[in-house]
Write an enzyme that holds these catalytic residues in place. Sequence first.
Site, PDB file in Angstrom:
ATOM      1  N   GLN A 198       2.997  -4.779  -1.060  1.00  0.00           N
ATOM      2  CA  GLN A 198       2.334  -4.542  -2.344  1.00  0.00           C
ATOM      3  C   GLN A 198       2.886  -5.407  -3.479  1.00  0.00           C
ATOM      4  O   GLN A 198       2.201  -5.585  -4.499  1.00  0.00           O
ATOM      5  CB  GLN A 198       2.452  -3.061  -2.708  1.00  0.00           C
ATOM      6  CG  GLN A 198       1.710  -2.161  -1.740  1.00  0.00           C
ATOM      7  CD  GLN A 198       1.799  -0.704  -2.131  1.00  0.00           C
ATOM      8  OE1 GLN A 198       2.741  -0.022  -1.760  1.00  0.00           O
ATOM      9  NE2 GLN A 198       0.833  -0.219  -2.893  1.00  0.00           N
TER      10      GLN A 198
ATOM     11  N   HIS B 287      -7.502 -11.125   5.513  1.00  0.00           N
ATOM     12  CA  HIS B 287      -8.000 -12.501   5.711  1.00  0.00           C
ATOM     13  C   HIS B 287      -9.257 -12.514   6.590  1.00  0.00           C
ATOM     14  O   HIS B 287     -10.176 -13.298   6.349  1.00  0.00           O
ATOM     15  CB  HIS B 287      -6.913 -13.376   6.342  1.00  0.00           C
ATOM     16  CG  HIS B 287      -5.731 -13.564   5.462  1.00  0.00           C
ATOM     17  ND1 HIS B 287      -4.493 -13.944   5.945  1.00  0.00           N
ATOM     18  CD2 HIS B 287      -5.559 -13.390   4.127  1.00  0.00           C
ATOM     19  CE1 HIS B 287      -3.630 -14.037   4.946  1.00  0.00           C
ATOM     20  NE2 HIS B 287      -4.256 -13.689   3.831  1.00  0.00           N
TER      21      HIS B 287
ATOM     22  N   ASP C 180      -1.510 -11.853  -0.680  1.00  0.00           N
ATOM     23  CA  ASP C 180      -0.938 -13.193  -0.437  1.00  0.00           C
ATOM     24  C   ASP C 180       0.118 -13.554  -1.482  1.00  0.00           C
ATOM     25  O   ASP C 180       1.139 -14.137  -1.168  1.00  0.00           O
ATOM     26  CB  ASP C 180      -2.033 -14.264  -0.450  1.00  0.00           C
ATOM     27  CG  ASP C 180      -2.904 -14.207   0.810  1.00  0.00           C
ATOM     28  OD1 ASP C 180      -3.794 -15.051   0.950  1.00  0.00           O
ATOM     29  OD2 ASP C 180      -2.675 -13.294   1.644  1.00  0.00           O
TER      30      ASP C 180
ATOM     31  N   ARG D 183      13.960   2.169  -4.927  1.00  0.00           N
ATOM     32  CA  ARG D 183      13.454   2.271  -3.551  1.00  0.00           C
ATOM     33  C   ARG D 183      12.478   1.132  -3.308  1.00  0.00           C
ATOM     34  O   ARG D 183      11.520   0.963  -4.057  1.00  0.00           O
ATOM     35  CB  ARG D 183      12.779   3.615  -3.334  1.00  0.00           C
ATOM     36  CG  ARG D 183      12.140   3.728  -1.956  1.00  0.00           C
ATOM     37  CD  ARG D 183      11.475   5.070  -1.704  1.00  0.00           C
ATOM     38  NE  ARG D 183      10.814   5.056  -0.397  1.00  0.00           N
ATOM     39  CZ  ARG D 183       9.490   5.261  -0.241  1.00  0.00           C
ATOM     40  NH1 ARG D 183       8.718   5.513  -1.287  1.00  0.00           N
ATOM     41  NH2 ARG D 183       8.954   5.192   0.975  1.00  0.00           N
TER      42      ARG D 183
ATOM     43  N   HIS E 272       6.913   0.256   5.592  1.00  0.00           N
ATOM     44  CA  HIS E 272       5.908   0.756   4.642  1.00  0.00           C
ATOM     45  C   HIS E 272       4.590   0.064   4.950  1.00  0.00           C
ATOM     46  O   HIS E 272       4.038  -0.684   4.140  1.00  0.00           O
ATOM     47  CB  HIS E 272       6.374   0.482   3.199  1.00  0.00           C
ATOM     48  CG  HIS E 272       5.656   1.285   2.167  1.00  0.00           C
ATOM     49  ND1 HIS E 272       6.294   2.088   1.235  1.00  0.00           N
ATOM     50  CD2 HIS E 272       4.341   1.395   1.905  1.00  0.00           C
ATOM     51  CE1 HIS E 272       5.389   2.645   0.457  1.00  0.00           C
ATOM     52  NE2 HIS E 272       4.200   2.263   0.840  1.00  0.00           N
TER      53      HIS E 272
ATOM     54  N   ASN F 245       7.591   5.194   5.795  1.00  0.00           N
ATOM     55  CA  ASN F 245       6.878   5.699   4.622  1.00  0.00           C
ATOM     56  C   ASN F 245       5.549   6.298   5.080  1.00  0.00           C
ATOM     57  O   ASN F 245       4.677   5.585   5.571  1.00  0.00           O
ATOM     58  CB  ASN F 245       6.598   4.579   3.618  1.00  0.00           C
ATOM     59  CG  ASN F 245       5.825   5.113   2.428  1.00  0.00           C
ATOM     60  OD1 ASN F 245       6.387   5.776   1.570  1.00  0.00           O
ATOM     61  ND2 ASN F 245       4.535   4.864   2.388  1.00  0.00           N
ATOM     62  N   GLU F 246       5.409   7.624   4.907  1.00  0.00           N
ATOM     63  CA  GLU F 246       4.130   8.302   5.065  1.00  0.00           C
ATOM     64  C   GLU F 246       3.494   8.163   6.458  1.00  0.00           C
ATOM     65  O   GLU F 246       2.491   7.465   6.652  1.00  0.00           O
ATOM     66  CB  GLU F 246       3.146   7.820   3.985  1.00  0.00           C
ATOM     67  CG  GLU F 246       3.622   8.134   2.605  1.00  0.00           C
ATOM     68  CD  GLU F 246       2.519   8.035   1.559  1.00  0.00           C
ATOM     69  OE1 GLU F 246       1.446   7.480   1.855  1.00  0.00           O
ATOM     70  OE2 GLU F 246       2.734   8.525   0.447  1.00  0.00           O
TER      71      GLU F 246
ATOM     72  N   ASN G  32       6.862  12.193  -0.575  1.00  0.00           N
ATOM     73  CA  ASN G  32       5.932  11.520  -1.498  1.00  0.00           C
ATOM     74  C   ASN G  32       4.916  12.565  -1.923  1.00  0.00           C
ATOM     75  O   ASN G  32       4.177  13.088  -1.076  1.00  0.00           O
ATOM     76  CB  ASN G  32       5.210  10.347  -0.816  1.00  0.00           C
ATOM     77  CG  ASN G  32       6.099   9.132  -0.700  1.00  0.00           C
ATOM     78  OD1 ASN G  32       7.268   9.177  -1.082  1.00  0.00           O
ATOM     79  ND2 ASN G  32       5.548   8.053  -0.186  1.00  0.00           N
TER      80      ASN G  32
ATOM     81  N   TYR H 282       1.962  13.635  -4.889  1.00  0.00           N
ATOM     82  CA  TYR H 282       1.113  13.197  -6.001  1.00  0.00           C
ATOM     83  C   TYR H 282       0.276  14.307  -6.605  1.00  0.00           C
ATOM     84  O   TYR H 282       0.032  14.325  -7.812  1.00  0.00           O
ATOM     85  CB  TYR H 282       0.191  12.053  -5.534  1.00  0.00           C
ATOM     86  CG  TYR H 282       0.917  10.751  -5.351  1.00  0.00           C
ATOM     87  CD1 TYR H 282       1.550  10.430  -4.142  1.00  0.00           C
ATOM     88  CD2 TYR H 282       1.001   9.837  -6.390  1.00  0.00           C
ATOM     89  CE1 TYR H 282       2.231   9.234  -3.982  1.00  0.00           C
ATOM     90  CE2 TYR H 282       1.680   8.639  -6.238  1.00  0.00           C
ATOM     91  CZ  TYR H 282       2.299   8.348  -5.027  1.00  0.00           C
ATOM     92  OH  TYR H 282       2.969   7.161  -4.871  1.00  0.00           O
TER      93      TYR H 282
ATOM     94  N   GLU I 289       8.307   9.311  -4.004  1.00  0.00           N
ATOM     95  CA  GLU I 289       7.190   8.759  -4.780  1.00  0.00           C
ATOM     96  C   GLU I 289       6.478   9.866  -5.546  1.00  0.00           C
ATOM     97  O   GLU I 289       6.351  10.978  -5.040  1.00  0.00           O
ATOM     98  CB  GLU I 289       6.133   8.079  -3.889  1.00  0.00           C
ATOM     99  CG  GLU I 289       6.481   6.711  -3.417  1.00  0.00           C
ATOM    100  CD  GLU I 289       5.404   6.128  -2.536  1.00  0.00           C
ATOM    101  OE1 GLU I 289       4.195   6.368  -2.816  1.00  0.00           O
ATOM    102  OE2 GLU I 289       5.748   5.462  -1.542  1.00  0.00           O
TER     103      GLU I 289
HETATM  104  O1  LIG Z   1      -5.784  14.646   1.574  1.00  0.00           O
HETATM  105  S1  LIG Z   1      -7.149  14.094   1.529  1.00  0.00           S
HETATM  106  O2  LIG Z   1      -7.530  13.449   2.782  1.00  0.00           O
HETATM  107  O3  LIG Z   1      -8.118  15.119   1.094  1.00  0.00           O
HETATM  108  C1  LIG Z   1      -7.180  12.862   0.310  1.00  0.00           C
HETATM  109  C2  LIG Z   1      -5.892  12.078   0.436  1.00  0.00           C
HETATM  110  C3  LIG Z   1      -6.097  10.657  -0.072  1.00  0.00           C
HETATM  111  N1  LIG Z   1      -4.934   9.818   0.185  1.00  0.00           N
HETATM  112  C4  LIG Z   1      -3.671  10.450  -0.237  1.00  0.00           C
HETATM  113  C5  LIG Z   1      -2.527   9.525  -0.042  1.00  0.00           C
HETATM  114  N2  LIG Z   1      -2.816   8.228  -0.654  1.00  0.00           N
HETATM  115  C6  LIG Z   1      -1.830   7.308  -0.276  1.00  0.00           C
HETATM  116  C7  LIG Z   1      -0.547   7.575  -1.010  1.00  0.00           C
HETATM  117  O4  LIG Z   1       0.150   6.423  -0.747  1.00  0.00           O
HETATM  118  C8  LIG Z   1       1.342   6.254  -1.436  1.00  0.00           C
HETATM  119  O5  LIG Z   1       0.966   6.288  -2.784  1.00  0.00           O
HETATM  120  C9  LIG Z   1       0.790   5.084  -3.537  1.00  0.00           C
HETATM  121  C10 LIG Z   1      -0.446   5.274  -4.414  1.00  0.00           C
HETATM  122  O6  LIG Z   1      -1.574   5.420  -3.590  1.00  0.00           O
HETATM  123  C11 LIG Z   1       0.690   3.878  -2.649  1.00  0.00           C
HETATM  124  O7  LIG Z   1       0.556   2.697  -3.427  1.00  0.00           O
HETATM  125  C12 LIG Z   1       1.966   3.834  -1.825  1.00  0.00           C
HETATM  126  O8  LIG Z   1       2.085   2.627  -1.094  1.00  0.00           O
HETATM  127  C13 LIG Z   1       1.940   4.991  -0.840  1.00  0.00           C
HETATM  128  O9  LIG Z   1       3.232   5.239  -0.339  1.00  0.00           O
HETATM  129  C14 LIG Z   1      -4.077   7.621  -0.251  1.00  0.00           C
HETATM  130  C15 LIG Z   1      -5.163   8.557  -0.513  1.00  0.00           C
END
Ligand SMILES: O=S(=O)(O)CCCN1CCN(CCO[C@@H]2O[C@H](CO)[C@@H](O)[C@H](O)[C@H]2O)CC1
Length: 490
Positions: free
Chosen positions: A26, A46, A59, A84, A129, A173-174, A316, A318, A385
Site C-alpha cells: 500500500q 497489471h 507500482d 507497525r 500483509h 494481517n487479517e 484490527n 473498525y 489497526e
Molecule cells: O463484514 S462484512 O462482510 O459484512 C463487510 C466487511 C467489509 N470488509 C471489512 C474489512 N475491510 C478490510 C480491512 O482491511 C484493513 O483495513 C484497512 C482499511 O480498509 C486496509 O487498508 C488494511 O490494509 C487492512 O488491514 C474490507 C472490507
Amino acid sequence: CHGSTLKHQRRFPDDFLFGTATASYQIEGAWDEDGKGENIWDYMTHTNPTVIRDQSNGDIAADSYHNYKRDVEMMWELGLDAYRFSMSWSRILPTGMANEVNPAGIEFYNNYINEMLKYNIEPMVTLYHWDLPQKLQELGGFTNPLISDWFEDYARVVFENFGDRVKYFITFNEPREICYEGYGSNTKAPILNATGVGTYLCAKHLVLAHAKAYHLYDKEFRASQGGECGITISVNWFGPATETAEDEFAAELMRQAQWGIYAHPIFSAEGGFPSELSERIAEKSAQQGFPWSRLPEFTDEEKALAKGASDFFGVNHYTAYLVSASEHKSYPVPSMLDDVGAGSYVPDDWPKSASSWLTLAPDSIHKALTHLNTIYNKPVFYITENGWSTDESRDLIDDDRITYYRASMESLLNCLDSGINLKGYMAWSLMDNFEWMEGYIERFGLYHVDFSDPARTRTPRKSAFVYKHIVKHRYVDYEYQPDLAVACHG
Ligand SMILES: O=S(=O)(O)CCCN1CCN(CCO[C@@H]2O[C@H](CO)[C@@H](O)[C@H](O)[C@H]2O)CC1
C-alpha cells in the site's frame, strides 16, 4: 488551585504503546526495483486493472521505498512510541522460496528499521500483509498445504535478519481478508472466488503456517532476541439485531465464520475450529452432495501445534454490524455466508465514512474486546489497526476523522477500566495509501499524500495534530482545536 476547572480526564498509561500502521504493497511502490519479485497484487492490477475502482495500482503508491526517511520524520512529528509496517515477501524472496534472498530487500528494511531506532520508535513488523509472491500463487498459494513450510522458511529469513532490533512480530494481517476475500470471494487478490471451498482450505493452511512460524520463533529465536510473536485478526463486532434466540445464534455463527474460525484454533482452551460452525458446514456439505465437509479438519497433532501458539492477540477493529436470522439474502451456494444463513446490516443513524463498510459504531472496540477477553481467557491485546476514511476530494480539515478517533479513545479507556490487558493502539494509517480495490479514492491517512506529485508530498491533516496531542498528553482534550495555519508552519 482555587476552584480548579481541571476536569477529571481519564488518562492512558505512560507505557501504553501509541503508533500508526501501514502495509508494504500500500505504501512502498518500487514494485519491480532492485530485484523485487512480482506479487499477486502486481499481477492482478497489471493483468486485470478494471477490478480496481480507479484502475490504479501500487507500482509507485506513496513511494516509501524512496521516501522512508520522510515517513520516519512523520512518526517523529507525531511523537509515536511505535510503528507497525509489513515486509514484502517477494522483495526479500523474489520467487517466494528461500533459495534466493534479495540483498537489496534486506538493505531497504534494515535502513527503515535503523532510521526508526534513531528516534526511539519501536518497529512492529507484520510478515504478511496480503502480497503473496506470484510464483507461490501459481503453485496454489494458500490452498496448497505446503504454504505453511514456505511461510516458515520466509519467517526464518526475517527473524534472522531483523530480530536483533525488532521485538514485535506479527505473522499474518487479517486471515479473513486473505482467505474469505481472496480465495472465497473476489474482493481481494488473487480473486479466486472458490466460494465455500477456497476460504476453508486457506483457513486451515494459514493457521498452520502461523503456528509453524510461532514455534520457530519460540524455539530458535526468543532466547537470544527476547521479542514477541503474534497474529492480527480482523475482529469487527457482530451483535444480534434482536434478543431472540434465532438472532443470538445467528450472531454467534457469524462471529465464528468472520473471525472465530481463525482465532479458536490458536486462542481457545479446546483449540480447533469453532464447533457450531464446523457442524453447520458439515451438514450443508452433506446436503449439497459433497462426500466430505468443505471445512478440512485439523489432525490431533495439528490442533495441538496451533493451540496457544501466540504471545498476543492483535486486533484490527473498525466497526460493527447487526446480525439478523431473517435478513437472509441470496448468497452463492456453497459460500461462507450461505453456510451462516443470516444477513448483517447497520443502523442508518451511525455516521458514515467514505467506505461502504465503515460507520462509527458506538463503543464497538470495547464490545469486541470484552467478548474476546471472556471467550479466550484474558489474552494480551494490541489494537493493530483502527481508522476512518474520507474521500480523495476532501481538504485537510477532517473533523469526522477526529470524532471517530476520539470515540475510539473513549472505547479504549473503557477497555482499560474493565481490566482488559490492552497494551497498545496503532492508528490506520500514518498516511494515505493504496486502498486495495478502492485504489486512491478512499483515504485513511493522518497525513494526506499528493499522488499526482512525483515527490508524493505528505501533509498533516487536522486529525494528525489531534492524535499527536493525545499521544503526548495521554488524555483526550475536547477543547483542543489545532490551528492548521500555525501548526503546518509552526
Ligand atoms: O463484514 S462484512 O462482510 O459484512 C463487510 C466487511 C467489509 N470488509 C471489512 C474489512 N475491510 C478490510 C480491512 O482491511 C484493513 O483495513 C484497512 C482499511 O480498509 C486496509 O487498508 C488494511 O490494509 C487492512 O488491514 C474490507 C472490507
